[in-house]
Design a protein around this motif. Sequence first.
Motif, short mmCIF file in Angstrom:
data_model
loop_
_atom_site.label_atom_id
_atom_site.label_comp_id
_atom_site.label_asym_id
_atom_site.label_seq_id
_atom_site.Cartn_x
_atom_site.Cartn_y
_atom_site.Cartn_z
N ASN A 169 -1.44 -16.01 10.95
CA ASN A 169 -0.46 -15.95 9.97
C ASN A 169 -0.36 -16.76 8.93
O ASN A 169 0.59 -17.06 8.31
CB ASN A 169 0.90 -16.19 11.02
CG ASN A 169 1.07 -15.42 12.12
OD1 ASN A 169 1.41 -14.10 11.79
ND2 ASN A 169 0.89 -15.70 13.30
N LEU A 195 -9.50 -12.74 20.07
CA LEU A 195 -8.70 -12.49 18.91
C LEU A 195 -7.35 -13.05 19.03
O LEU A 195 -6.63 -13.02 20.12
CB LEU A 195 -8.55 -11.11 18.60
CG LEU A 195 -7.77 -10.55 17.46
CD1 LEU A 195 -8.28 -10.98 16.34
CD2 LEU A 195 -7.63 -9.13 17.70
N LYS A 196 -7.04 -13.94 18.17
CA LYS A 196 -5.56 -14.26 18.12
C LYS A 196 -5.01 -14.00 16.89
O LYS A 196 -5.82 -14.21 15.72
CB LYS A 196 -5.33 -16.01 18.21
CG LYS A 196 -6.10 -16.28 19.62
CD LYS A 196 -4.85 -16.51 20.56
CE LYS A 196 -5.54 -16.92 21.81
NZ LYS A 196 -5.06 -16.51 23.04
N PRO A 197 -3.44 -13.87 16.60
CA PRO A 197 -3.13 -13.38 15.32
C PRO A 197 -3.10 -14.58 14.27
O PRO A 197 -2.86 -15.80 14.61
CB PRO A 197 -1.75 -12.96 15.46
CG PRO A 197 -1.43 -13.62 16.79
CD PRO A 197 -2.52 -13.74 17.61
N ARG A 203 0.74 -1.37 -0.04
CA ARG A 203 -0.12 0.02 -0.06
C ARG A 203 0.72 1.28 -0.10
O ARG A 203 0.57 2.23 -0.83
CB ARG A 203 -0.99 0.02 1.01
CG ARG A 203 -2.17 -0.91 0.86
CD ARG A 203 -3.23 -1.03 1.95
NE ARG A 203 -3.63 0.09 2.49
CZ ARG A 203 -3.88 0.53 3.84
NH1 ARG A 203 -4.03 -0.62 4.62
NH2 ARG A 203 -4.30 1.66 4.34
N LYS A 254 -3.33 -9.35 10.71
CA LYS A 254 -3.18 -8.02 10.73
C LYS A 254 -3.99 -6.93 10.12
O LYS A 254 -4.74 -6.10 10.81
CB LYS A 254 -1.72 -7.35 10.73
CG LYS A 254 -0.77 -8.04 11.60
CD LYS A 254 -0.75 -7.49 13.08
CE LYS A 254 0.14 -8.18 13.85
NZ LYS A 254 0.28 -9.55 13.75
N ASP A 255 -4.22 -7.07 9.00
CA ASP A 255 -4.90 -6.21 7.94
C ASP A 255 -6.39 -6.33 8.45
O ASP A 255 -6.91 -5.11 8.70
CB ASP A 255 -5.00 -6.84 6.72
CG ASP A 255 -5.29 -5.63 5.48
OD1 ASP A 255 -5.87 -5.89 4.71
OD2 ASP A 255 -5.08 -4.51 5.93
N ASP A 277 -12.33 -8.93 21.75
CA ASP A 277 -10.76 -8.81 21.62
C ASP A 277 -10.17 -9.96 22.35
O ASP A 277 -9.12 -10.46 21.77
CB ASP A 277 -10.31 -7.74 21.92
CG ASP A 277 -10.07 -6.46 20.70
OD1 ASP A 277 -10.02 -5.33 20.98
OD2 ASP A 277 -9.94 -7.05 19.88
N GLN A 311 -12.94 -4.31 13.89
CA GLN A 311 -13.40 -3.20 14.75
C GLN A 311 -14.93 -3.12 14.32
O GLN A 311 -15.49 -2.93 15.18
CB GLN A 311 -12.73 -2.22 14.30
CG GLN A 311 -10.97 -2.01 14.54
CD GLN A 311 -10.81 -2.42 15.82
OE1 GLN A 311 -11.37 -1.88 16.80
NE2 GLN A 311 -9.60 -3.15 15.81
N LEU A 335 -9.17 -16.30 14.57
CA LEU A 335 -7.74 -16.31 14.04
C LEU A 335 -7.99 -15.07 12.95
O LEU A 335 -8.40 -15.40 11.88
CB LEU A 335 -7.35 -17.33 13.51
CG LEU A 335 -6.95 -18.58 14.61
CD1 LEU A 335 -6.92 -20.04 14.00
CD2 LEU A 335 -5.57 -18.26 15.06
N GLN A 379 -7.39 -7.12 11.39
CA GLN A 379 -7.82 -6.57 12.89
C GLN A 379 -7.75 -5.39 13.02
O GLN A 379 -8.57 -4.89 14.00
CB GLN A 379 -6.18 -7.03 13.56
CG GLN A 379 -6.10 -8.43 14.08
CD GLN A 379 -4.57 -8.73 14.81
OE1 GLN A 379 -4.12 -7.58 15.07
NE2 GLN A 379 -4.14 -9.88 14.77
N PHE A 380 -7.30 -4.56 12.20
CA PHE A 380 -7.46 -3.13 12.35
C PHE A 380 -8.41 -2.43 11.55
O PHE A 380 -8.55 -1.24 11.28
CB PHE A 380 -6.10 -2.41 12.00
CG PHE A 380 -5.04 -2.94 12.87
CD1 PHE A 380 -3.72 -3.41 12.69
CD2 PHE A 380 -5.07 -2.66 14.44
CE1 PHE A 380 -3.05 -4.22 13.59
CE2 PHE A 380 -4.16 -3.00 15.22
CZ PHE A 380 -3.12 -3.91 14.72
#
Lengths: 254, 341, 259
Positions: free
Chosen positions: B165, B161-163, B73, B140-141, B158, B148, B137, B143-144
Amino acid sequence: MLHRISPLLSLLALLATWEGLVRLAHIPHYTLPAPSLVVQTLFANFTSLAGSWWFTIKITFGALILAIVGGVWIASMFALSRRLEHALFPIAVVLQVTPVVAIAPLILIYVASTTAALLLCAWIVAFFPILSNTVLGLRAADPNLRDLFRLYRATPWQRLRLLLVPSALPYFIAGLKISGGLSLIGAVTAEMVAGAAGRETGLASRILEASFRTDTPKMFAALLLLVITGVAIFWTFNALSRVLLGRWHASEKP
Amino acid sequence: MNPNRRIAVINALGLACAFASTAALAQDKVVFATNWKAQAAHGGFYQAVADGTYKKYGLDVTIQQGGPQVNNRPLLPAGRIDFLMTGNLLHSFDNVKNGVPTVVVAAMFQKDPQALIAHPGQGYETFESLKKAPVALIAKDGQFSWWQWLKVTHGFKDEALKPYNYNLGPFLATPKAIQQGYSVAEPIYVEKQGKFKPVVHLLADHGFSTYSTLIEARAETVKNKPDFVQRFVDASTVGWVNYLYGERTAANAMMMKDNPEMTLDEVETSVALMKQQGVVDSGESLKNGIGAMSEARVKDFYEQMVKAGLYKPGEVDLARVATYQFVNKHVGADLKAKLAK
Amino acid sequence: MPGRPLISLQRVDKRFPTGVVALQGIDLQVAEREFVSLLGPSGCGKSTVLRLLAGLERASAGVIDSPAASAARTADTAFVFQDATLMPWATVFDNVRLPLRLAGETRAACDTRVRDVLHLVGLAGFENAYPAELSGGMRMRASIARALITRPRVMLMDEPFAALDEFTRHKLNDDLLACWQTQQFAALFVTHSVLESVFLSQRVLVMGSRQGRIVAEVRIDEPYPRSAAFRSSPSYLAACAELTAALAELHAPIDQVVR
């Protein structure tokens, strides 16, 4: 006088150059924000960033305390038994060299509480210098002093308290200085992997969030807080070292 | 002039003409960055490269893949690429909010294939049950951005929430876990690796009404080279028509070269799902052509996001989010009709 | 006047695990209140003798008669190393009081005694200094003060003044003799300096570098206190000559390092 403020002067010069560069070259704020904008953004968002700052500090110091406790305890075990050290040290080394950024995702999945997972990741990064330095330190007692203690029939407890621990102190402090910074790095790395997970999130997560939402000034503002934290940790442990070792150890002599 | 000399002059003139005509058909170099490794959801663009459509429109296009740890981006405002593929309008809203001078010029997907998937038989058959999952799961993209929205509008927490990958392992190993995915991609991989058909909940079916696979360009490009932008949009649209309804072997081969881990079988299944779910071609695009966008829908989506607390009312100047001058022109309609026969 | 034998080695062998033979059938004894020097080149085993008598090593054969080498609860023995061996993190006061602290005495109870012994060795006023702040000579005085604090019956000293300059060494020689006269301990003083051994002792025992036992003994009959004038007297020079000759006969290259 000049000697004392020279670091401050060079920092101010750097900031002035940065500010000037951004203004003169018309660098857009979403590429590189000027220091003035960063500070502005920091104040504008301070309440929300402060919460994340506190969380990162908690994780950092939590991990550091655990690293001290764990590192010193394991080091004492190793100092008492060379066989045990020989058997277990390789495991400690493996833990140290494995990049935490690779195992953090797995830890975050398998440990239920995100906070516990973050502490664990930061601990893995921070404990090794304390462990290896303390082991070294516990073995570093002057052999003549050891003989002296034997001659005067010192008990093992007296030997530990009056000889081994003070002998190990400079080494331990050296390890502590390293681990202080590492626990911050470990906390930040783990938070970078964790992202928004968990009830509370730290500064690294806010940096990520700002970067994903193309809010570069906020990214820098959060980064600034991280830098301040790192510098504060460095100064604190340097001061501690001076207080504890200042009068007698070569490392603190001018 | 002696005969040999004459031949030489004629040859020279001929060569000059050839150069001149090539100059007239000079190809504009284009770098187009995607948001993931090559997959069926990028098919139309690869098609336009593979079958020469871009060349016909005077464009020499290089597709630059994204990937798990790659973030393309920032390259667009920095001037390193010409066009960018983004996954939803939230990125565009953020850019405008933060004064980043980019603008959406076309929307290749009428429906965002972003979905949440779960193990069957674990009680996740309804969308409402998903928020009770102990482990979600999300990468990142997400998550933000849309996570929300899920929190505010649908009550997700939250704590779960777990990352994510981009490794299916943790999801496959934890029956109670849910994870993100594209409805036209992840379920295929899950079925292959985990040997079960996951439950799929499309976010678009529950209020996430954004367009997807948007083409973004710099605002200055749109202002100074509108013809260039129009050609790229049109060629890409034609590419999608050909990919969905025509002969796509070459495009598939090209994608599999870029992303060797993908199999032909997976690609074709994905295409079928795209058509079945109306991801690319449904609603507005049936009327106005693939790539269609309407101001009303963008405004509506923004208002929903304001309600979800992601933005403050009036924080984003919608006029700068997208320009509608390049789409809604029925580009490719005739071709589609021909292929559908 | 020296009394009955207090510490002795009888036909003692010492073999190290590395294979080095430091001592072979060595006999020596030191009587109460006697000042004896052990003289020899580096690596001849002198330090090993001290360590055996201090109970820090065990003999491979033979008998060691020494309170420190026995299972006795109190060693009654003090050891002065070549290096001052002070705890760098502690003040002079705490360094000197260490033996008493290890015996369980509190700081307050030791106070007078520590100050007295510091006065004795000439370090009055330096109670709160750290070893890093003292000169080499002063550190050695502190080390001796620590040795004296328990009023030992035996003082074992391993080349304590070797690292100091001549001026300081002479001063410390005088002060050591003064302490010895007051405290009346038995002293076994290891040195490689002929001059020093003659000045300090009543008997000088000579060890060779390869024999691993005493090969010569010289008596010094000069009465105490011995002044600086003694260092230029005929009897002093004669004794030095005798010892130098004895050493020269035994001189051999050193090929092992023996403690």
